[in-house]
Every structure is written in structure tokens, then in C-alpha cells.
Design an enzyme around this catalytic site. Structure first.
Site, PDB file in Angstrom:
ATOM      1  CG  HIS A  56      -0.347   0.218   2.573  1.00 20.90           C
ATOM      2  ND1 HIS A  56       0.472  -0.869   3.155  1.00 20.90           N
ATOM      3  CD2 HIS A  56      -0.695   1.167   3.560  1.00 20.90           C
ATOM      4  CE1 HIS A  56       0.949  -0.519   4.356  1.00 20.90           C
ATOM      5  NE2 HIS A  56       0.240   0.743   4.566  1.00 20.90           N
ATOM      6  CG  HIS A  58       0.286   4.326   4.820  1.00 24.97           C
ATOM      7  ND1 HIS A  58      -0.854   3.646   5.530  1.00 24.97           N
ATOM      8  CD2 HIS A  58      -0.781   5.358   4.500  1.00 24.97           C
ATOM      9  CE1 HIS A  58      -2.091   4.091   5.737  1.00 24.97           C
ATOM     10  NE2 HIS A  58      -2.083   5.205   5.077  1.00 24.97           N
ATOM     11  CG  ASP A  60       4.753   3.032   7.385  1.00 24.34           C
ATOM     12  OD1 ASP A  60       4.150   3.508   6.658  1.00 24.34           O
ATOM     13  OD2 ASP A  60       4.710   2.131   8.330  1.00 24.34           O
ATOM     14  CG  HIS A  61       4.027   0.204   4.118  1.00 31.61           C
ATOM     15  ND1 HIS A  61       3.977  -1.360   4.582  1.00 31.61           N
ATOM     16  CD2 HIS A  61       3.706   1.008   5.337  1.00 31.61           C
ATOM     17  CE1 HIS A  61       3.739  -1.113   5.844  1.00 31.61           C
ATOM     18  NE2 HIS A  61       3.329   0.073   6.140  1.00 31.61           N
ATOM     19  CG  HIS A 114      -4.116   0.167   6.841  1.00 33.53           C
ATOM     20  ND1 HIS A 114      -4.117   0.714   8.071  1.00 33.53           N
ATOM     21  CD2 HIS A 114      -2.857   0.387   6.127  1.00 33.53           C
ATOM     22  CE1 HIS A 114      -2.767   1.349   8.057  1.00 33.53           C
ATOM     23  NE2 HIS A 114      -2.068   1.288   7.163  1.00 33.53           N
ATOM     24  CG  ASP A 133       0.631  -1.487   7.605  1.00 33.59           C
ATOM     25  OD1 ASP A 133       1.307  -2.154   8.147  1.00 33.59           O
ATOM     26  OD2 ASP A 133       0.763  -0.102   7.463  1.00 33.59           O
ATOM     27  CG  HIS A 171       4.003  -1.829  11.439  1.00 26.40           C
ATOM     28  ND1 HIS A 171       4.854  -0.459  11.645  1.00 26.40           N
ATOM     29  CD2 HIS A 171       3.130  -1.497  10.176  1.00 26.40           C
ATOM     30  CE1 HIS A 171       4.541   0.229  10.891  1.00 26.40           C
ATOM     31  NE2 HIS A 171       3.500  -0.357   9.869  1.00 26.40           N
TER      32      HIS A 171
HETATM   33 FE    FE Z   1       2.799   0.727   8.105  1.00 30.16          FE
HETATM   34 ZN    ZN Z   2      -0.084   1.604   6.474  1.00 31.30          ZN
END
Ligand code: FE
Ligand code: ZN
Length: 257
Positions: A56, A58, A60-61, A114, A133, A171
Site C-alpha cells: 500500500h 503509506h 513507511d512502505h 487500512h 498493514d 510492524h
Molecule cells: Fe505501516
Molecule cells: Zn500503513
């Protein structure tokens, strides 16, 4: 030949994964938040990055997508439903399709909840699920862009997989997720035992990921909206599973434990 899977902890609690098909030497990184630790790990092993698999959009990905592509020329694979938000995307994939990492087949699931374009990669021969996530050990991702109904249909796709499926989530949230799980299902003996194990591992700073789907089905409250104890805890005894799931998610959002 089984896939080589390497877990790289980055930032405060993210897991990035290297996935290599030894037959073809094709090597992917799943959800690279940052480039440096990924490059170091590749170097150490003498592997050459050929692919990025994003779940996805985001930061942090996908944070290292463009840098890794510039440095290695790798191909970026990501969700069709969110192709406009995946930096540098080359190949868009969606529900029911397969993507081949060399000879290794990854089946793609659309798992919105998410985010609206979230996907997961299922390497059936290796029983390995990269779910980003959407599902966490003892928890699930927040509903930023989806509904409880979508979450339930996404999680149901995972629940149909074999119990020995390894859940490579993105995570290390297991211990805090577990504290919430114990509040709403305190009588679950499998959950109590698992949390003891989780605490032991975290004291030594060891990962609690991957878990197996079988463990999650027995202990993760978001896969258990049919549990009478959870239904009672959230005040929806005998309630519809989607309503129970939605209430559980809402309570978790407010949980400070
Ligand atoms: Fe994340
Ligand atoms: Zn995420």
C-alpha cells in the site's frame, strides 16, 4: 526450492522483507520504508535487487521506492487500485492475479480496509503471506480508508488460507495488540499462553513476527468476532460479526494500555 526470506527491522517498528527465488536469483524487497538497511543486507548476501513489491501507499512502505529503483533498476509492483499513489510503479496487480518472482508465484488479494488500494501477496508453495498493514500479529491495521465490512471480507480471504501460513506483517505491534486482546477476551487460554511467549521474546528484543494463521485464528480478536466472550466485552452479545468487528476496532483505536 523454498524461497529465501529475510526480515529486516527498520525505523521504530517496521519490518521490511527480502524475498529471493533461488532458482532464478530474482530478489524482491517487500515494502521498503528506507533504502540503507535494505542495501546493506543485499550487499552482505551478494544478492541483486530485481523487484519491489508494495502492499500500500503509506510512506513507511514505499519510502525507498524511487531511491532503490534509481540505484538498481528494479521493477516496482503494486496495487492497481492505488497506482497513482505508488511512487515509481511499473506493474499494477489486483485481486485474483498472479505475479511471478522468477519461478515463484505470488497470488494477489485485494484487501481494502487500512487503505482503499491495499493488496497482499500470497506465495502458496511457501505458505508465506505478505499482508502489509491489513493483519498484524494479534491485531489489524487501522481503518483509515475502509469500513468494517471491507475489513471483514479482507480478513476472510486470509482466513481461507492454510493454518500453517506464515503471516509476514509489516510492524512489530504484537505486545501492545496483545494487551488489548487480553482485555476483551481474558478467558482465552491460548491467548494467555501466547502473550507470555510474546513478552519473553520482546524482553530479549526478538521478533514475534511471523506468526502462523492458525495461531492468529486462535488468539487474534479481529479474526474472532464470533467469540461469545468478545461479543460480551464489546456489548454486542449474539451480534453480527461485522458489527462486532467494527466495535472491536473502534475500542482498539481508543485503547491506552
Ligand atoms: Fe505501516
Ligand atoms: Zn500503513
Amino acid at each position: 526450492m523454498p524461497l529465501d526470506i529475510v526480515q529486516i527491522p527498520v525505523l521504530s517498528d517496521n519490518y521490511v522483507y527480502l524475498v529471493r527465488d533461488p532458482k532464478s536469483d530474482k530478489t524482491a524487497v517487500v515494502d521498503p520504508a528506507v533504502a540503507e538497511p535494505v542495501l546493506q543486507e543485499l550487499n552482505k548476501r551478494g544478492w541483486v535487487l530485481t523487484h519491489i513489491l508494495n502492499t500500500h501507499h503509506h510512506g513507511d512502505h514505499v519510502g525507498a521506492n524511487e531511491e532503490l529503483k534509481r540505484l538498481t533498476g528494479c521493477t516496482i509492483v503494486g496495487p492497481r487500485a492505488d497506482r497513482d499513489r505508488i511512487p515509481g510503479i511499473d506493474i499494477a496487480v489486483g485481486d485474483g492475479e498472479s505475479y511471478f518472482l522468477g519461478s515463484a508465484e505470488a497470488k494477489v488479494f485485494d484487501v481494502p480496509a487500512h487503505t482503499r488500494g491495499h493488496i497482499a501477496y500470497w506465495f502458496a508453495d511457501d505458505r508465506a503471506l505478505f499482508c502489509g498493514d491489513t493483519l498484524f500479529a494479534l491485531g489489524c491495521g487501522r481503518l483509515f480508508e475502509g469500513t468494517p465490512q471491507q475489513l471483514w471480507s479482507s480478513l476472510s480471504k486470509f482466513m481461507a488460507l492454510p493454518d500453517d501460513t506464515r503471516i509476514y506483517c509489516a510492524h512489530e505491534y504484537t505486545e501492545s495488540n496483545g494487551r488489548f486482546a487480553l482485555v476483551i477476551e481474558p478467558g482465552n487460554a491460548a491467548l494467555q499462553a501466547r502473550m507470555n511467549e510474546v513478552r519473553r521474546k520482546r524482553e530479549k528484543n526478538l521478533p514475534t513476527v511471523p506468526s502462523t494463521l492458525g495461531e492468529e485464528k486462535a488468539t487474534n480478536p479481529f479474526l474472532r468476532p464470533d467469540s461469545p466472550e468478545i461479543q460480551k466485552s464489546v456489548g454486542l452479545m449474539g451480534g453480527d460479526v461485522v458489527a462486532v468487528l467494527g466495535k472491536t476496532r473502534a475500542l482498539k483505536d481508543e485503547f491506552r494500555g
